[in-house]
Design an enzyme around this catalytic site. Structure first.
Site, PDB file in Angstrom:
ATOM      1  N   LYS A   1       0.874  -1.184   0.000  1.00  0.00           N
ATOM      2  CA  LYS A   1       0.000   0.000   0.000  1.00  0.00           C
ATOM      3  C   LYS A   1       0.900   1.218   0.000  1.00  0.00           C
ATOM      4  O   LYS A   1       1.762   1.363   0.873  1.00  0.00           O
ATOM      5  CB  LYS A   1      -0.924   0.032   1.218  1.00  0.00           C
ATOM      6  CG  LYS A   1      -1.781   1.321   1.218  1.00  0.00           C
ATOM      7  CD  LYS A   1      -2.897   1.289   2.249  1.00  0.00           C
ATOM      8  CE  LYS A   1      -2.461   1.829   3.578  1.00  0.00           C
ATOM      9  NZ  LYS A   1      -3.610   2.076   4.478  1.00  0.00           N
TER      10      LYS A   1
ATOM     11  N   HIS B   1     -12.577  11.284  11.033  1.00  0.00           N
ATOM     12  CA  HIS B   1     -13.046  10.495   9.884  1.00  0.00           C
ATOM     13  C   HIS B   1     -13.209   9.010  10.225  1.00  0.00           C
ATOM     14  O   HIS B   1     -14.196   8.376   9.870  1.00  0.00           O
ATOM     15  CB  HIS B   1     -12.036  10.672   8.740  1.00  0.00           C
ATOM     16  CG  HIS B   1     -12.359   9.866   7.536  1.00  0.00           C
ATOM     17  ND1 HIS B   1     -13.446  10.116   6.743  1.00  0.00           N
ATOM     18  CD2 HIS B   1     -11.740   8.781   7.000  1.00  0.00           C
ATOM     19  CE1 HIS B   1     -13.482   9.232   5.760  1.00  0.00           C
ATOM     20  NE2 HIS B   1     -12.461   8.412   5.894  1.00  0.00           N
TER      21      HIS B   1
ATOM     22  N   ASP C   1      -0.236   5.170  15.452  1.00  0.00           N
ATOM     23  CA  ASP C   1       0.376   4.411  14.358  1.00  0.00           C
ATOM     24  C   ASP C   1       1.698   5.040  13.931  1.00  0.00           C
ATOM     25  O   ASP C   1       2.188   4.783  12.843  1.00  0.00           O
ATOM     26  CB  ASP C   1      -0.600   4.326  13.172  1.00  0.00           C
ATOM     27  CG  ASP C   1      -1.048   5.697  12.688  1.00  0.00           C
ATOM     28  OD1 ASP C   1      -0.626   6.706  13.282  1.00  0.00           O
ATOM     29  OD2 ASP C   1      -1.809   5.764  11.706  1.00  0.00           O
TER      30      ASP C   1
ATOM     31  N   GLY D   1      -3.931  -1.523  18.152  1.00  0.00           N
ATOM     32  CA  GLY D   1      -4.115  -1.709  16.706  1.00  0.00           C
ATOM     33  C   GLY D   1      -3.251  -0.730  15.931  1.00  0.00           C
ATOM     34  O   GLY D   1      -3.577   0.447  15.812  1.00  0.00           O
TER      35      GLY D   1
ATOM     36  N   GLY E   1      -5.564   4.799  17.383  1.00  0.00           N
ATOM     37  CA  GLY E   1      -5.035   6.026  16.781  1.00  0.00           C
ATOM     38  C   GLY E   1      -3.526   6.066  16.648  1.00  0.00           C
ATOM     39  O   GLY E   1      -2.994   6.726  15.757  1.00  0.00           O
TER      40      GLY E   1
ATOM     41  N   ARG F   1     -10.624  -1.654   7.017  1.00  0.00           N
ATOM     42  CA  ARG F   1      -9.730  -2.662   7.621  1.00  0.00           C
ATOM     43  C   ARG F   1      -9.324  -2.257   9.030  1.00  0.00           C
ATOM     44  O   ARG F   1      -9.079  -3.090   9.897  1.00  0.00           O
ATOM     45  CB  ARG F   1      -8.545  -2.971   6.730  1.00  0.00           C
ATOM     46  CG  ARG F   1      -7.537  -1.843   6.429  1.00  0.00           C
ATOM     47  CD  ARG F   1      -6.574  -1.639   7.572  1.00  0.00           C
ATOM     48  NE  ARG F   1      -5.251  -1.231   7.170  1.00  0.00           N
ATOM     49  CZ  ARG F   1      -4.488  -0.397   7.871  1.00  0.00           C
ATOM     50  NH1 ARG F   1      -4.938   0.188   8.968  1.00  0.00           N
ATOM     51  NH2 ARG F   1      -3.272  -0.131   7.461  1.00  0.00           N
TER      52      ARG F   1
END
Ligand code: NAD
Length: 320
Positions: free
Chosen positions: A66, A136, A221, A291, A219, A109
Site C-alpha cells: 500500500k 473520519h 500508528d 491496533g 489512533g 480494515r
C-alpha cells in the site's frame, strides 16, 4: 492486470467482508504463514507524509504494497487528505495483478481490526460503548463495533467537542442513544472503549479505567503518538496486530520504553483467533488491543475487493 477504482469500493466491500478478510489475515500472521515487511514512512515537507506498507501471505498467495500518505493541501483541492493505493503482485512471478483504491479500504480494515478485538476480548455482557475521537475513522469504528455486542448506549469524548455531533449522528443511525461525557464518566460507564485520535499525549489515565473494560487503541500508528497512559498498559493484558509495530510505532512504544511492559508480555490477537491463546482470563481483567495497522491488512481487503469486483463485473482489465 485488474484495476478497481476507489469509486467502486463502497459497493463491493462491506463491514462483514472486511471483518472476514482481517480475521483471516491476523490468523495467518500468528501461524507465521504471513509477515509484514518493514514500514517506510517519509516526511515530504509542508506536512506531507508518504510511505509504504507491504507484506507476503505465503499460503494465501498475496504479495503487495500500500503506497500512500497524508497530504494536508488536499482540502483545497476538494479531495481527501489521506490518499492511498494498493498494488498486488503474483507472489510466484512478481507480475502486477491489481491496482486498487485504498482510501475507504483503510477505514474498513482499521475498523475490522478493533471490531475483531471486541469479538475476541471484550466481556460478553458489554453494554456501553465509549468512543474517544470523532474524526473520519470514528464512524467506521462505531459501525463495526456495534456488530459484536448488544450495546445499549454510546458515550463519547473528543478534544474538540464541536466534532461530537458526528458520533451522535452515527449512533442515531444505528438506533442507539448517545451522550457526550467527561473522561471520568466515560471510564466509569463504558465496557468497551475505542480510542481513535491523533493525540501525542495520554488522554485516558489508568485511574479512569475500571476492571473488566476492553480498550481498542487505534489512533497510535507513528512514533511519538499516544492515547493512553503507560501504567494502564502495565495493568492490562495487552494484545496487538503485530508485536514489532506495537513496540515501535504503536501504543505500547511508551510503556516498553519506560520499562513498564516487556515485549514478551504482548500477545498477537491472531493467537486468540487461532485458539493458541485463551484471550481474556477473567471478567475483571482489563484487556487492551494496540491496533497499529499492518500492510497485510491492506492487502487482505484489497484482494477481497478484486475478487468481488471481478465477480460483479466492476473490475477493469488492462494489458500491462
Ligand atoms: P481525523 O483527522 O479525521 O480526526 C482526528 C481526531 O483526533 C479527531 O477526533 C480530533 O479531535 C482528534 N485530535 C486531533 N489532535 C488531537 C490531539 N492533539 N489530542 C487529542 N485528540 C486530537 O483523523 P482520522 O482519520 O479519524 O484518524 C484518527 C487517527 O487514527 C490518526 O492518528 C490516524 O493516523 C490513525 N489511524 C490509525 C490506523 C490504524 O490502522 N491503526 C488507520 C487509520 C488511521
Amino acid at each position: 492486470m485488474w484495476v478497481v477504482p476507489e469509486s467502486a469500493i463502497s459497493g463491493l466491500v462491506d463491514e462483514q467482508s472486511a471483518f472476514e478478510a482481517i480475521e483471516g489475515c491476523f490468523a495467518a500472521m500468528a501461524r507465521r504463514d504471513a509477515y509484514n515487511f518493514p514500514v517506510v514512512r517519509e516526511a515530504l515537507g509542508e506536512g506531507r507524509q508518504y510511505g509504504f506498507k507491504s507484506g507476503l501471505d505465503r499460503v494465501g498467495g498475496i504479495l503487495g504494497v500500500k503506497a500512500g500518505g497524508y497530504f494536508p493541501g488536499n482540502a483545497a483541492r476538494a479531495i481527501p487528505n489521506h490518499q492511498s493505493t494498493v498494488y498486488l503482485f503474483d507472489p510466484e512471478s512478481g507480475k502486477p495483478t491489481a491496482m486498487v483504491g485504498g482510501n475507504l479500504l483503510t477505514a474498513l480494515r482499521t475498523a475490522a481490526a478493533s471490531s475483531l478485538s471486541i469479538k475476541y476480548l471484550a466481556r460478553a455482557d458489554a453494554k456501553v460503548l465509549g468512543m474517544v475521537g470523532a474524526g473520519h475513522q470514528s464512524t467506521f469504528q462505531m459501525r463495526a463495533a456495534v456488530r459484536q455486542r448488544q450495546f445499549e448506549k454510546v458515550i463519547g469524548w473528543n478534544l474538540h467537542p464541536e466534532m461530537l455531533t458526528r458520533l451522535e449522528d452515527t449512533a442515531t443511525e444505528l438506533g442507539l442513544p448517545f451522550e457526550a461525557v467527561e473522561l471520568d464518566q466515560l471510564g466509569a460507564e463504558a465496557d468497551v472503549i475505542i480510542t481513535i485520535t491523533s493525540s501525542f499525549e495520554p488522554i485516558i489515565e489508568d485511574r479512569h479505567i475500571r476492571p473488566g473494560t476492553h480498550l481498542a487503541c487505534m489512533g497510535t500508528d507513528t512514533k511519538g503518538k499516544q492515547e493512553v497512559a503507560s501504567d494502564l498498559l502495565a495493568r492490562a493484558a495487552v494484545f496487538t496486530d503485530e508485536v514489532a509495530q506495537s513496540i515501535s510505532i504503536g501504543e505500547a512504544q511508551h510503556a516498553v520504553a519506560a520499562g513498564l511492559l516487556h515485549e514478551s508480555a504482548i500477545r498477537e490477537l491472531g493467537a486468540v483467533i487461532n485458539g493458541t491463546h485463551p484471550g481474556r482470563s477473567s471478567a475483571d481483567e482489563v484487556t487492551l488491543f494496540d491496533g497499529t495497522g499492518v500492510g497485510l491488512q491492506d492487502l487482505a481487503v484489497a484482494s477481497k475487493a478484486v475478487e468481488l469486483a471481478i465477480a460483479s463485473g466492476l473490475a477493469q482489465e488492462i494489458d500491462f
